[in-house]
Scaffold this active site. Structure first.
Site, PDB file in Angstrom:
ATOM      1  N   ASP A 262       1.851  -2.136  -1.891  1.00 31.70           N
ATOM      2  CA  ASP A 262       0.870  -2.547  -0.896  1.00 31.70           C
ATOM      3  C   ASP A 262      -0.466  -2.727  -1.629  1.00 31.70           C
ATOM      4  O   ASP A 262      -0.625  -2.344  -2.795  1.00 31.70           O
ATOM      5  CB  ASP A 262       0.779  -1.518   0.246  1.00 31.70           C
ATOM      6  CG  ASP A 262       0.178  -2.132   1.508  1.00 31.70           C
ATOM      7  OD1 ASP A 262      -0.372  -3.247   1.430  1.00 31.70           O
ATOM      8  OD2 ASP A 262       0.265  -1.497   2.578  1.00 31.70           O
TER       9      ASP A 262
HETATM   10  C1  NOJ Z   1      -2.324  -3.788   3.578  1.00 32.92           C
HETATM   11  C2  NOJ Z   1      -1.341  -3.522   4.662  1.00 32.92           C
HETATM   12  O1  NOJ Z   1      -0.989  -2.162   4.666  1.00 32.92           O
HETATM   13  C3  NOJ Z   1      -0.080  -4.353   4.547  1.00 32.92           C
HETATM   14  O2  NOJ Z   1       0.685  -4.166   5.702  1.00 32.92           O
HETATM   15  C4  NOJ Z   1      -0.397  -5.794   4.338  1.00 32.92           C
HETATM   16  O3  NOJ Z   1       0.789  -6.553   4.244  1.00 32.92           O
HETATM   17  C5  NOJ Z   1      -1.219  -5.918   3.063  1.00 32.92           C
HETATM   18  N1  NOJ Z   1      -2.456  -5.171   3.219  1.00 32.92           N
HETATM   19  C6  NOJ Z   1      -1.533  -7.365   2.718  1.00 32.92           C
HETATM   20  O4  NOJ Z   1      -2.443  -7.905   3.594  1.00 32.92           O
END
Ligand code: NOJ
Length: 728
Positions: A262
């Site tokens: 993430d």
């Molecule tokens: C952080 C989030 O936790 C995740 O769900 C998301 O896909 C990513 N950012 C990318 O935007």
């Protein structure tokens, strides 16, 4: 698709920078609209050449922009970029979010909507979506429960399968196939205290039995990618958890796709104090099995060093790179980097119709005293509350990916089309108190902040004149979603004050609740004859809600997450474990209870009313004993006892009455069916259960079934007592 040996040749032909580049994903801040570098690289410890070789980007939208980016990239690279984005609940049309979609219990519709989102996103050049999010959510304080399919394992697994199949279609290289990236692996929804990003403390059994199955369902449905989660589990950051990523995901489940961290999730392991230094972190993360480093410099900065020192094995590194190349190959990008960038027509109108249907199916009717709903079209109605004047209620991810505002109808337009008399429409108050920091963006634009008395008076006057008042209240959009956990899960106090004022002049109140999570609705329930949960319904919200209120559609939604009585109960869910001190005796000493609140939620999982009523009878089984390799059929007669044709979500729960050396939940959902039942007619609904459906993690944590006594319940919600005993 290139054959394996060509892929190997390609790998060998890449420079080290190009190989490492496959493992880096960046966002828009690094690339101008001309596809050239913006010069931001140094700020984040990247070198310009790292950015030049970044093999994928996230959340850059617009086909022409992506095409320019691809052209620039290919000037310096032998392999194309792959484009990823958060397409979480719709692309050209914003749908209700996943938690709401799960309330439909309609896997066909969920799949169709995912297919439509895939169509629109791929037409815009997107190859991968960071969806579905399948983190089991049992704590309403957590702002991201809206992105999940709720509290239940079985329902989440069914939804997950449907959505992955919807996005990806039959073939990953089809032009409308959007690769799914299931997230957040693992157990991100178990955050302590419901606070986003927080540590997760779970028993091994809870992890295996409750939290992991939906991710596994995604893998079994063939999803192309997996995203690791920010959280630690029992202190170990998921992103560097080799047991989880390498052993369970890749080893036991046989996942051979691509794993991404993430956003800056690798770097964050330093904040968890889980590593001595960044170089060690790079090593741990690569070895755990994470292929792509989203938005941080750990891989680009340290992998070349680790390889040069010989600390990181070439083979391990190659595996990571090959996973990315294989994904690009699967999408056909290695042969034609522009194949998704040529444009294609998308039927947004058809998608909008599906979205309206989903709004109708995902809204949940919790209360309907005196059958106040549906409201007859000749009635004089007033729409009152901040959501009565808001055009759209969607989530942060919708805002990100949306292109057009093609179909948006205001509430006054949507209701105006269905009611004969002019529809009065008044905000009555702002969404949030003026001094709430989340209100900052609205302070200058919302007229209710300038002249609060005036708008309140207008609303009260409208309520006086109306025969039925439709209150449209709820959370501010920023009160839920990522990093938006709440310790109080109520509707903002200024809106509740408005409700009280309106109640003084007209008690024929239907409250439509807009929310990003289950809320404490005690007072709302008390002051409203009818309560309809609309969640954040997206672009088709006004139309779907108006159809329900006017009776053009009949509510069928059932809660995918319990509505707590109060925040102090959280987490509250139906599949809890029994205790040695009983549960249901609030006035008895030494029972497992709160002295100031009931144990039961205000509205349980699976609950939702219709404009008709259903009676369940003749619950029976076609055998007393389920044998290994055999199956048993449970059936119920469901009668529509009202005066409307309607669909009912018939639910099957199973309760395991005793296990060996380990406790079992009160009951677990094991089946559901949406059934259309004509007025005054009855249908027989049959569920088939096999031995494998009764397996669980036994005292030794092995996944097996056990001989013993069980009860199968069939009913319209998780509290049903219509059961039949059987044995295994
Ligand atoms: C952080 C989030 O936790 C995740 O769900 C998301 O896909 C990513 N950012 C990318 O935007």
């Amino acid at each position: 698709m290139l054959p394996q040996e060509k892929l190997e040749e390609l790998y060998d032909s890449l420079t080290l920078e190009e190989k490492v580049g496959q493992l880096l994903q960046l966002n828009h801040i690094y690339f101008g609209v001309d596809g050239l570098l913006t010069g931001e690289a140094l700020k984040w410890q990247f070198r310009e050449e790292d950015v030049v070789h970044a093999g994928s980007v996230l959340n850059i939208f617009g086909r022409e922009r992506l095409e320019t980016l691809q052209r620039e990239h290919l000037k310096n690279n032998k392999t194309p970029m792959i484009f990823m984005a958060d397409v979480t609940s719709g692309y050209d049309i914003a749908y209700p979010f996943s938690l709401a979609q799960a309330c439909s219990f309609d896997t066909k519709l969920v799949k169709a909507l995912a297919g439509a989102a895939a169509d629109a996103a791929t037409a815009d050049g997107i190859n991968v979506t960071f969806s579905p999010m399948v983190d089991i959510s049992r704590d309403a304080r957590w702002g991201r429960c809206q992105e999940s399919y709720g509290e239940d394992v079985f329902l989440s697994c069914q939804m997950t399968k449907a959505v992955v199949e919807g996005y990806q279609g039959e073939r990953s290289d089809a032009l409308s196939s959007l690769s799914a990236c299931v997230k957040h692996f693992a157990a991100y929804g178990g955050a302590e205290g419901g606070r986003d990003y927080n540590n997760v403390e779970l028993s091994r059994r809870a992890l295996l039995e409750t939290y992991l199955p939906p991710y596994k369902a995604a893998v079994e449905a063939g999803c192309d990618m997996v995203m690791t989660s920010f959280n630690t589990i029992g202190g170990v950051p998921a992103t560097i958890d080799k047991q989880l990523v390498n052993d369970v995901l890749r080893g036991q489940w046989g996942f051979d796709g691509c794993v991404i961290s993430d956003y800056a999730g690798i770097l964050q392991c330093t904040c968890h104090r889980a590593v001595d230094n960044e170089k060690e972190l790079a090593q741990l993360s690569v070895e755990a099995g994470v292929d792509i480093d989203m938005m941080d410099y750990i891989y680009t900065k340290y992998i070349p060093k680790l390889l040069a020192e010989g600390t990181l094995k070439e083979e391990t590194f190659k595996n990571r790179v090959m996973n990315v190349l294989r994904l690009k190959n699967k999408k056909g990008l290695l042969e034609d980097p522009y194949r998704y960038l040529k444009g294609k027509a998308v039927d947004s109108e058809a998608t909008y119709a599906l979205a309206v249907k989903m709004v109708e199916e995902s809204c949940v009717l919790l209360k309907n005293d005196e059958m106040l709903l549906p409201v007859r079209k000749e009635k004089r109605i007033a729409l009152i509350g901040p959501y009565a004047v808001k055009e759209q209620a969607g989530t942060m991810w919708n805002m990100l990916s949306k292109k057009g505002q093609l179909f948006r109808k205001t509430p006054s337009e949507a209701f105006g089309e269905l009611f004969e008399q002019p529809v009065m429409c008044e905000a009555g108050c702002a969404m949030l108190e003026y001094d709430n920091f989340l209100a900052e963006a609205d302070r200058d634009t919302d007229p209710c902040y300038r002249e609060p008395e005036k708008y309140q008076e207008r609303a009260i006057e409208a309520a006086r004149q109306a025969e039925t008042v439709i209150m449209m209240l709820g959370e501010h959009g920023m009160q839920s979603g990522e990093s938006a956990s709440r310790a109080e899960i109520t509707i903002p106090e200024l809106q509740m004050k408005l409700l009280r004022e309106i109640y003084e002049v007209n008690q024929n109140i239907v409250t439509v609740v807009f929310c990003g999570r289950p809320l404490d609705l005690r007072e709302v329930s008390k002051r409203s004859k009818s309560v309809l949960i609309a969640w954040m319904p997206g672009d088709a919200g006004s139309e779907g809600i108006a159809n329900l209120i006017a009776g053009r559609a009949v509510p069928t939604g059932k809660l995918s997450m319990s509505m707590p009585y109060c925040v102090g109960q959280c987490p509250v869910y139906y599949a809890m474990y029994p205790t040695g001190h009983g549960h249901a005796a609030p006035s008895k000493r030494f029972s497992s209870r709160y002295v100031d609140a009931p144990n039961a939620p205000l509205y349980p999982f699976g609950f939702g009313l219709s404009y008709t009523t259903f009676a369940y009878s003749d619950i029976s089984a076609d055998a007393e004993k389920l044998t290994q390799g055999g199956c048993i059929h449970f059936s119920a007669t469901v009668t529509n006892t009202g005066d409307r044709d309607a669909e009912e979500v018939v639910q099957l729960y199973i309760s395991d009455l005793s296990a060996t050396g380990v406790s079992r939940p009160f009951r677990e959902l094991k089946g559901f069916q949406r059934v259309l039942i004509r007025q005054s007619e009855a249908v027989e609904v049959v569920f088939e259960i096999k031995e494998e459906d009764l397996r669980f993690y036994n005292a030794q944590c092995q996944y097996e079934s056990e001989a013993g006594e069980y009860i199968a319940y069939i009913g319209g919600d998780s509290r049903t007592e219509n059961g039949v005993k059987f044995q295994l």
